[in-house]
Design a protein around this motif. Structure first.
Motif, short mmCIF file in Angstrom:
data_model
loop_
_atom_site.label_atom_id
_atom_site.label_comp_id
_atom_site.label_asym_id
_atom_site.label_seq_id
_atom_site.Cartn_x
_atom_site.Cartn_y
_atom_site.Cartn_z
N MET A 36 -14.03 -23.70 -20.25
CA MET A 36 -13.40 -24.34 -19.11
C MET A 36 -14.25 -24.05 -17.88
O MET A 36 -14.61 -22.92 -17.61
CB MET A 36 -11.98 -23.81 -18.93
CG MET A 36 -11.27 -24.44 -17.76
SD MET A 36 -9.60 -23.85 -17.54
CE MET A 36 -8.77 -24.81 -18.75
N THR A 37 -14.55 -25.08 -17.14
CA THR A 37 -15.39 -24.91 -15.97
C THR A 37 -14.57 -24.39 -14.79
O THR A 37 -13.34 -24.45 -14.80
CB THR A 37 -16.05 -26.24 -15.58
OG1 THR A 37 -15.04 -27.15 -15.19
CG2 THR A 37 -16.86 -26.81 -16.73
N THR A 38 -15.28 -23.92 -13.80
CA THR A 38 -14.61 -23.41 -12.61
C THR A 38 -13.88 -24.52 -11.88
O THR A 38 -12.77 -24.31 -11.36
CB THR A 38 -15.63 -22.74 -11.67
OG1 THR A 38 -16.34 -21.75 -12.41
CG2 THR A 38 -14.95 -22.11 -10.49
N GLU A 39 -14.48 -25.70 -11.85
CA GLU A 39 -13.85 -26.84 -11.17
C GLU A 39 -12.52 -27.21 -11.83
O GLU A 39 -11.52 -27.44 -11.16
CB GLU A 39 -14.79 -28.04 -11.18
CG GLU A 39 -14.24 -29.26 -10.48
CD GLU A 39 -15.20 -30.42 -10.55
OE1 GLU A 39 -14.74 -31.53 -10.86
OE2 GLU A 39 -16.39 -30.20 -10.30
N ALA A 40 -12.51 -27.24 -13.15
CA ALA A 40 -11.29 -27.56 -13.88
C ALA A 40 -10.26 -26.45 -13.68
O ALA A 40 -9.06 -26.73 -13.55
CB ALA A 40 -11.59 -27.76 -15.35
N SER A 41 -10.71 -25.22 -13.67
CA SER A 41 -9.80 -24.10 -13.47
C SER A 41 -9.17 -24.15 -12.08
O SER A 41 -7.97 -23.91 -11.94
CB SER A 41 -10.55 -22.78 -13.66
OG SER A 41 -9.70 -21.70 -13.40
N ASP A 42 -9.96 -24.46 -11.07
CA ASP A 42 -9.43 -24.57 -9.72
C ASP A 42 -8.43 -25.72 -9.61
O ASP A 42 -7.40 -25.60 -8.95
CB ASP A 42 -10.57 -24.78 -8.71
CG ASP A 42 -11.44 -23.55 -8.54
OD1 ASP A 42 -10.98 -22.45 -8.92
OD2 ASP A 42 -12.58 -23.69 -8.06
N ARG A 43 -8.74 -26.83 -10.28
CA ARG A 43 -7.83 -27.98 -10.26
C ARG A 43 -6.51 -27.63 -10.95
O ARG A 43 -5.43 -27.98 -10.45
CB ARG A 43 -8.49 -29.17 -10.95
CG ARG A 43 -7.67 -30.44 -10.87
CD ARG A 43 -8.39 -31.60 -11.50
NE ARG A 43 -9.01 -31.28 -12.77
CZ ARG A 43 -8.39 -31.38 -13.95
NH1 ARG A 43 -7.16 -31.80 -14.00
NH2 ARG A 43 -9.01 -31.07 -15.06
N ASP A 44 -6.60 -26.93 -12.08
CA ASP A 44 -5.38 -26.52 -12.78
C ASP A 44 -4.55 -25.57 -11.93
O ASP A 44 -3.32 -25.66 -11.92
CB ASP A 44 -5.72 -25.87 -14.11
CG ASP A 44 -6.20 -26.88 -15.15
OD1 ASP A 44 -5.95 -28.10 -14.96
OD2 ASP A 44 -6.83 -26.46 -16.13
N LYS A 45 -5.21 -24.67 -11.23
CA LYS A 45 -4.48 -23.75 -10.36
C LYS A 45 -3.79 -24.49 -9.22
O LYS A 45 -2.65 -24.19 -8.86
CB LYS A 45 -5.41 -22.68 -9.80
CG LYS A 45 -5.84 -21.66 -10.81
CD LYS A 45 -6.77 -20.64 -10.20
CE LYS A 45 -7.25 -19.64 -11.24
NZ LYS A 45 -8.19 -18.66 -10.70
N ALA A 46 -4.47 -25.48 -8.67
CA ALA A 46 -3.88 -26.28 -7.59
C ALA A 46 -2.68 -27.07 -8.09
O ALA A 46 -1.65 -27.16 -7.41
CB ALA A 46 -4.92 -27.21 -6.99
N LEU A 47 -2.79 -27.63 -9.29
CA LEU A 47 -1.67 -28.37 -9.86
C LEU A 47 -0.50 -27.45 -10.17
O LEU A 47 0.66 -27.82 -9.98
CB LEU A 47 -2.12 -29.12 -11.11
CG LEU A 47 -3.08 -30.29 -10.88
CD1 LEU A 47 -3.54 -30.87 -12.21
CD2 LEU A 47 -2.46 -31.34 -10.01
#
Length: 75
Positions: free
Chosen positions: A1-12
C-alpha cells in the motif's frame, strides 16, 4: 500500500468518524430538545424548528456518506 493510498484511507476514515459523530449528536440533541420542549410547554413551532435542524444535519451526513462511498469506489 502506498503512502498516498494510506493517507487517502485515513482521510476517508476521519470523514466517516465525523459523520458518525454528527448523526449521534443530532439524535441526542433532537431527542433532548423534544423532551425539553414538551416539559416546558413550548409552542409546536419550536418543535418544528428542531425537526428541521435535525433533518439538515441528517441530510449533510447523507451527502458526506455518499461522497465517501464514491471515493472508495474510485480505487
Amino acid at each position: 500500500m502506498t503512502t498516498e493510498a494510506s493517507d487517502r484511507d485515513k482521510a476517508l476514515a476521519r470523514q466517516g468518524r465525523l459523520v458518525a459523530l454528527v448523526i449521534a449528536a443530532t439524535m441526542v440533541l433532537w431527542i433532548g430538545a423534544q423532551w425539553l420542549g414538551s416539559a416546558m410547554g413550548w409552542q409546536s413551532r419550536f418543535a418544528f424548528l428542531f425537526d428541521l435542524a435535525a433533518l439538515a444535519a441528517f441530510f449533510w451526513a447523507l451527502v458526506v456518506t455518499y461522497q465517501i462511498w464514491r471515493k472508495r469506489r474510485e480505487t
